[in-house]
Design an enzyme around this catalytic site. Structure first.
Site, short mmCIF file in Angstrom:
data_model
loop_
_atom_site.label_atom_id
_atom_site.label_comp_id
_atom_site.label_asym_id
_atom_site.label_seq_id
_atom_site.Cartn_x
_atom_site.Cartn_y
_atom_site.Cartn_z
CG ASP A 293 -2.05 1.09 1.03
OD1 ASP A 293 -2.16 1.67 -0.07
OD2 ASP A 293 -2.76 1.35 2.03
CG HIS A 297 0.24 11.74 0.55
ND1 HIS A 297 -0.79 11.95 -0.34
CD2 HIS A 297 -0.11 10.64 1.28
CE1 HIS A 297 -1.74 11.03 -0.16
NE2 HIS A 297 -1.35 10.23 0.82
#
Length: 425
Positions: A293, A297
């Protein structure tokens, strides 16, 4: 590169461990594995480095971002990070900008990957607007469709995806959370209470019921299960299921203070008790695969207040070595290989994952000496809640007979990755 040789201290064929082994690679295949030494000078000699060669590691759950979110990560930086972490194939998620919910957006994403990917890849599409679009997208070489919690409110669209996936023989992947069962603000301390475990298990049951109503029997996979009950419910329904390293090895109690936003992820990190039970189910064999996963960012976004900081953090440079250092002894090498290579390949339909005469020359070489997690500098997301924790490192990554990465030379140049459906033999 053709007709070359790589030598390692330990080589795992997929069935057994071979010491002091050398693989002769011709084209995209292993021509022969020599045991007990090799006469001649190997092209890539990793002996004396506590090196372990495995059939290539696969990451079933990756967010490469790109398109309008390229400031967070893109296809080049993300797949370079994958290569440096010994990952040979990534499956990219559809929550991009624009979302991969239309054939047009999917074509744009596939073109970006073809132009820049340094490892092999595949893609999941989002839930489209119509059955016709679902059928068209299913024919484009994708791994399957991804269902997010917000999609579960429209069962007609879900049934379209289930039918199209069954017809094409591809996956339906579920993010297992039900928004209807959230119980509080989605930020700050105790996110695991606001997004409880029963919301995960309930979404698995909801998808099972939707498939039964439409008479569909596609292959369904439950991704990043964070709760023991989610794993049990998935196996009860006949679904495959993966877990992440952070849900196995981090708890919400451990990710506090000024870096709390760094550890914000969906599903949330759980308590020590849930984490321990999830690890136990993994050891006992109920978990099919481990996936990262990887959700990068920008650093400034993750320094924002937890109420508004986006969920997710990067993993591709570290997770195979990080996980191997903590889990391989407990589950055994064969089981570890199954969760990071063999079973993900079977679920995705990505071909053989073995390392013997005639096998694909796609190889991950871990260095079994403990080091510390540090930034290799390939991912754009230069933060992690596991910075400084112990890990194994990646010594080399070989993809279809080509060296993609070595620890001393870094990631090789050029876009060498291809769509996984093109490499199935």
């Amino acid at each position: 590169m053709a007709g070359w040789t790589v030598c390692v201290d330990l080589l795992f064929t997929g069935d057994e461990i071979v010491e002091d082994a050398c693989a002769v690679i011709s084209g995209e295949r292993v021509e022969r594995v020599h045991t007990g030494g090799f006469r001649g000078q190997p092209d890539l000699d990793l002996r004396g480095r506590s090196s372990l060669a495995l059939p290539g590691v696969i990451d079933m759950h990756v967010h490469l971002r790109g398109l309008k979110l390229a400031y967070k990560e893109d296809e080049v930086s993300g797949t370079a990070a994958a290569a440096s972490g010994c990952v040979t194939l990534v499956a990219d998620m559809p929550n991009t900008q624009p979302p991969l919910r239309t054939p047009e957006a999917l074509r744009e994403k596939l073109a970006s990957l073809e132009a820049g990917a340094k490892v092999d890849y595949t893609v999941y599409a989002g839930v489209p607007r119509s059955y016709g679009e679902a059928v068209e997208m299913a024919s484009m070489g994708i791994a399957g469709f991804k269902i997010y919690p917000e999609d579960l409110v429209n069962l007609d669209s879900i049934k379209n995806v289930l039918e199209a996936a069954e017809e094409a023989g591809i996956l339906v992947v579920l993010h297992p959370e039900s928004h209807d069962m959230f119980a509080g603000p989605d930020y700050g301390w105790l996110r695991r209470v606001a997004r409880p475990c029963h919301a995960e298990a309930a979404s698995v049951e909801l998808l099972h019921d939707a498939a039964r109503e439409c008479g569909c029997k596609p292959r369904i996979h439950i991704t990043h299960a964070s709760c023991p009950a989610t794993v049990v419910e998935s196996k009860k329904r006949g679904f495959t299921v993966d877990v992440t390293p952070h849900h196995l090895f981090l708890s919400e109690e451990e990710v506090t203070g000024p870096t709390h936003s760094w550890g914000k992820v969906n599903p949330p990190l759980r308590g020590v008790g849930e984490r321990s039970l999830l690890t136990q189910l993994t050891i006992e064999g109920l978990v099919d695969a481990i996936a990262s996963d990887h959700a990068p960012h920008s650093t400034w976004e993750k320094w924002m207040h937890p109420a508004i900081a986006p969920p997710g953090f990067p993993w591709l440079e570290w997770w195979p070595g990080f996980t191997a250092a903590r889990l391989m002894r407990a589950v055994g090498l064969e089981r570890f290989y199954s969760m990071v290579s063999k079973t993900p390949s079977t679920i995705l339909g990505a071909g053989d994952r073995c390392l013997w005469d005639g096998c694909p020359a796609t190889i991950s070489v871990l260095q079994l000496e403990r080091t510390r997690v540090y930034h290799k500098g390939y991912t754009k997301a230069l933060y992690t809640p596991v910075l400084g924790m112990e890990s194994f490192d990646c010594a080399a990554t070989v993809i279809r007979g080509k060296i993609a990465y070595t620890a001393w030379e870094g990631v090789r140049g050029g876009a060498t990755g291809v769509l996984a459906t093109r490499v199935v033999h």
